[in-house]
Design a protein around this motif. Structure first.
Motif, PDB file in Angstrom:
ATOM      1  N   SER A   1       1.088  -0.905   0.029  1.00 54.30           N
ATOM      2  CA  SER A   1       0.299  -0.342   0.194  1.00 54.30           C
ATOM      3  C   SER A   1       0.792   0.608  -0.118  1.00 54.30           C
ATOM      4  N   MET A   2       2.275   1.185   0.774  1.00 54.02           N
ATOM      5  CA  MET A   2       2.398   1.885   0.545  1.00 54.02           C
ATOM      6  C   MET A   2       3.311   2.871  -0.643  1.00 54.02           C
ATOM      7  N   LEU A   3       3.756   1.365  -1.407  1.00 48.09           N
ATOM      8  CA  LEU A   3       3.924   1.486  -2.545  1.00 48.09           C
ATOM      9  C   LEU A   3       3.570   2.036  -3.615  1.00 48.09           C
ATOM     10  N   ALA A   4       2.028   1.340  -3.698  1.00 47.53           N
ATOM     11  CA  ALA A   4       0.892   2.238  -4.296  1.00 47.53           C
ATOM     12  C   ALA A   4       0.707   3.605  -4.532  1.00 47.53           C
ATOM     13  N   GLU A   5       0.250   4.059  -2.868  1.00 44.96           N
ATOM     14  CA  GLU A   5       0.717   5.306  -2.433  1.00 44.96           C
ATOM     15  C   GLU A   5       1.875   6.236  -2.786  1.00 44.96           C
ATOM     16  N   GLU A   6       2.722   6.027  -2.873  1.00 46.67           N
ATOM     17  CA  GLU A   6       4.441   6.799  -3.187  1.00 46.67           C
ATOM     18  C   GLU A   6       4.507   7.011  -4.836  1.00 46.67           C
ATOM     19  N   TRP A   7       3.472   5.828  -5.824  1.00 47.53           N
ATOM     20  CA  TRP A   7       3.558   5.500  -6.811  1.00 47.53           C
ATOM     21  C   TRP A   7       2.359   6.233  -7.339  1.00 47.53           C
ATOM     22  N   ARG A   8       1.679   6.514  -6.841  1.00 51.03           N
ATOM     23  CA  ARG A   8       0.462   7.585  -7.541  1.00 51.03           C
ATOM     24  C   ARG A   8       0.747   8.833  -6.807  1.00 51.03           C
ATOM     25  N   ARG A   9       0.878   9.101  -5.615  1.00 48.82           N
ATOM     26  CA  ARG A   9       0.167  10.671  -5.429  1.00 48.82           C
ATOM     27  C   ARG A   9       1.056  11.250  -6.112  1.00 48.82           C
ATOM     28  N   PRO A  10       0.723  12.861  -5.918  1.00 49.73           N
ATOM     29  CA  PRO A  10       0.743  14.013  -7.097  1.00 49.73           C
ATOM     30  C   PRO A  10       2.475  13.991  -6.846  1.00 49.73           C
ATOM     31  N   GLN A  11       2.814  15.030  -7.829  1.00 53.07           N
ATOM     32  CA  GLN A  11       4.352  15.695  -7.467  1.00 53.07           C
ATOM     33  C   GLN A  11       4.627  16.161  -6.341  1.00 53.07           C
ATOM     34  N   GLY A  12       3.544  17.346  -6.165  1.00 53.02           N
ATOM     35  CA  GLY A  12       3.756  18.304  -5.138  1.00 53.02           C
ATOM     36  C   GLY A  12       4.760  18.794  -4.827  1.00 53.02           C
ATOM     37  N   ARG A  13       5.273  19.430  -3.543  1.00 56.09           N
ATOM     38  CA  ARG A  13       6.604  19.073  -3.103  1.00 56.09           C
ATOM     39  C   ARG A  13       8.129  18.729  -2.865  1.00 56.09           C
TER      40      ARG A  13
ATOM     41  N   GLY B   1       9.755  15.670  -4.975  1.00 58.86           N
ATOM     42  CA  GLY B   1       9.666  14.730  -6.419  1.00 58.86           C
ATOM     43  C   GLY B   1       9.860  13.043  -6.018  1.00 58.86           C
ATOM     44  N   LYS B   2       9.102  11.965  -6.548  1.00 58.00           N
ATOM     45  CA  LYS B   2       9.826  11.080  -6.026  1.00 58.00           C
ATOM     46  C   LYS B   2      10.962  10.526  -7.000  1.00 58.00           C
ATOM     47  N   ASP B   3      11.563   9.055  -6.182  1.00 58.89           N
ATOM     48  CA  ASP B   3      12.834   9.177  -7.236  1.00 58.89           C
ATOM     49  C   ASP B   3      11.894   7.266  -7.625  1.00 58.89           C
ATOM     50  N   PRO B   4      12.275   7.599  -8.626  1.00 59.05           N
ATOM     51  CA  PRO B   4      12.360   5.607  -9.332  1.00 59.05           C
ATOM     52  C   PRO B   4      13.027   5.152  -8.745  1.00 59.05           C
ATOM     53  N   SER B   5      14.269   5.498  -8.465  1.00 54.24           N
ATOM     54  CA  SER B   5      15.039   3.805  -8.231  1.00 54.24           C
ATOM     55  C   SER B   5      14.739   3.570  -6.462  1.00 54.24           C
ATOM     56  N   VAL B   6      13.936   4.408  -5.292  1.00 57.24           N
ATOM     57  CA  VAL B   6      13.368   3.866  -4.999  1.00 57.24           C
ATOM     58  C   VAL B   6      12.385   3.139  -4.467  1.00 57.24           C
ATOM     59  N   LEU B   7      11.008   3.885  -5.779  1.00 58.61           N
ATOM     60  CA  LEU B   7      10.313   2.764  -5.941  1.00 58.61           C
ATOM     61  C   LEU B   7      10.530   1.421  -6.544  1.00 58.61           C
ATOM     62  N   ARG B   8      11.963   1.250  -7.617  1.00 59.21           N
ATOM     63  CA  ARG B   8      12.242  -0.236  -8.555  1.00 59.21           C
ATOM     64  C   ARG B   8      12.880  -0.837  -6.999  1.00 59.21           C
ATOM     65  N   TYR B   9      13.701   0.049  -5.907  1.00 55.48           N
ATOM     66  CA  TYR B   9      14.023  -0.713  -4.894  1.00 55.48           C
ATOM     67  C   TYR B   9      12.910  -1.352  -3.912  1.00 55.48           C
TER      68      TYR B   9
ATOM     69  N   TRP C   1      16.523   6.084   1.262  1.00 59.45           N
ATOM     70  CA  TRP C   1      14.487   6.344   1.905  1.00 59.45           C
ATOM     71  C   TRP C   1      13.843   5.477   1.582  1.00 59.45           C
ATOM     72  N   SER C   2      14.007   4.014   1.197  1.00 54.77           N
ATOM     73  CA  SER C   2      13.044   3.236   1.425  1.00 54.77           C
ATOM     74  C   SER C   2      11.929   2.731   2.951  1.00 54.77           C
ATOM     75  N   HIS C   3      13.490   3.205   3.629  1.00 57.20           N
ATOM     76  CA  HIS C   3      13.296   2.551   5.131  1.00 57.20           C
ATOM     77  C   HIS C   3      12.403   4.081   4.755  1.00 57.20           C
ATOM     78  N   TYR C   4      12.507   5.310   5.381  1.00 54.57           N
ATOM     79  CA  TYR C   4      12.843   6.724   5.317  1.00 54.57           C
ATOM     80  C   TYR C   4      10.996   6.904   5.117  1.00 54.57           C
ATOM     81  N   ILE C   5      10.372   5.993   4.397  1.00 57.16           N
ATOM     82  CA  ILE C   5       8.698   6.526   3.355  1.00 57.16           C
ATOM     83  C   ILE C   5       8.505   5.681   4.452  1.00 57.16           C
ATOM     84  N   ASP C   6       9.212   4.473   5.054  1.00 54.15           N
ATOM     85  CA  ASP C   6       8.101   3.479   5.571  1.00 54.15           C
ATOM     86  C   ASP C   6       7.770   3.990   6.838  1.00 54.15           C
ATOM     87  N   ILE C   7       8.683   4.729   7.298  1.00 54.84           N
ATOM     88  CA  ILE C   7       8.966   5.282   8.433  1.00 54.84           C
ATOM     89  C   ILE C   7       8.490   6.776   9.576  1.00 54.84           C
TER      90      ILE C   7
END
Length: 338
Positions: free
Chosen positions: A75-87, A89-97, A218-224
């Protein structure tokens, strides 16, 4: 309840080990499922292939999806992938990892299922029994049969009780031939998966160590960050509910006094502390706007005091900053959300 809370907190703090344990349990469960499964080949020319390959491929696909479902990070991966860009940015390498980490765990149970199925040999025997080379393994002096009759006879190889083609080809010869091929494919599959796992786990960090460490961090950061946000929302919701309920009963007490029913009760001592935890967000509309703002434009990842934005869509846009007489925590809340 305290013991269950401690167990839940332990699982949250050791989520990676917990997920590895879940994947191991699923792998063991897949072997038990196959052992308990009653394999019944239809022994019909047009159904053997579909049934055999279905048993070989469909359960691993279900186990693969189940491995994603049981992972809390999907759910966290889907939310991070689908969320707006906002302030932020989204790092594709983090999503791939994150996706690769979940896929590696989810692949354990399907790989075990396919390996056990191939080493057992029943699926391959059922699926490809009509492809046995009769000219090489069978009786060349047997009377000539049509191709359809040969297919019907060979399709009954997995069903010993109804097989009637011993004069064409011995049942044991055909079964041993197909089982040897299946076991050879099974060991090749195990070797391939083991080699692939070794390359992924050991060689991937060697090519781009900096990118690998960045993705892990950054994957650990998003989870925490998600966990802390949920905890803060739960604390705010508790305080908000507490203040609302206290105001309700205070209003009821005032009405009862007006009706001369009984004297009002004193307000609880913790009302002020609960109000301080609201951080200046004290109504439903503002809270909904704050949550929507968090989803649309997460704060940038820097620790400098943010400048006041001119148009970020928050409910407090255009309002003047709080007066210095406002408590410090509410002023901090205003600047953090605005």
């Amino acid at each position: 309840m305290d013991k269950f809370r401690m167990i839940f907190q332990f699982f949250q703090s050791n989520q990676e080990s917990f997920m590895n344990g879940i994947c191991g349990i699923m792998a063991l469960a897949s072997t038990q499922m196959y052992s308990a499964f009653d394999f019944n080949c239809p022994c019909l020319p047009h159904y053997n292939l579909a049934y055999g390959l279905g048993i070989l491929l469909v359960p691993p696909f279900i186990l693969f999806l189940l491995g994603f479902v049981l992972n809390n990070n999907i759910s966290m991966l889907a939310e991070e992938w689908r969320r707006p860009q906002g302030r932020r940015g989204k790092d594709p390498s983090v999503l791939r990892y994150m996706f690769c980490s979940m896929a590696q765990r989810a692949m354990i149970a399907p790989v075990v299922w396919v390996s056990v199925t191939l080493l057992d040999g029943k699926c391959i025997t059922c699926a490809f029994c009509t492809s046995v080379p009769v000219e090489t393994l069978g009786n060349a002096s047997h009377p000539r049969l049509s191709q359809g009759e040969i297919q019907r006879v060979l399709a009954r190889i997995p069903c010993k009780e109804i097989y009637n083609g011993q004069q064409l080809i011995a049942n044991e010869v055909a079964v041993r031939y197909l089982r040897c091929i299946s076991q050879a494919l099974g060991w090749c599959f195990v070797l391939l998966m083991t080699t692939l796992a070794f390359l992924v786990r050991s060689l991937r960090p060697c090519f781009s160590q900096a990118a690998f460490l960045k993705s892990r961090y950054w994957s650990h950061y998003i989870d925490i960050e998600r966990k802390l946000f949920d905890e803060t929302c739960a604390e705010h919701a508790r305080s908000f509910a507490k203040v609302c309920i206290q105001q309700f009963f205070e209003g009821m007490s005032t009405d009862l006094v007006a009706a001369r029913c009984h004297l009002p009760r004193n307000a609880p001592a913790g009302a002020g502390e609960a109000a301080e935890k609201l951080l200046g967000i004290t109504d439903q509309g503002t809270m909904n706007m704050a949550l929507k703002s968090w989803h649309r434009c997460k704060p940038p990842l820097h620790l400098h005091p943010p400048a006041l934005p001119t148009g970020n869509g928050w409910a407090g846009e255009g309002q003047p900053p709080p007066h210095p007489s406002v408590p410090r925590r509410q002023r901090a809340a205003y600047y953090s959300w605005v």
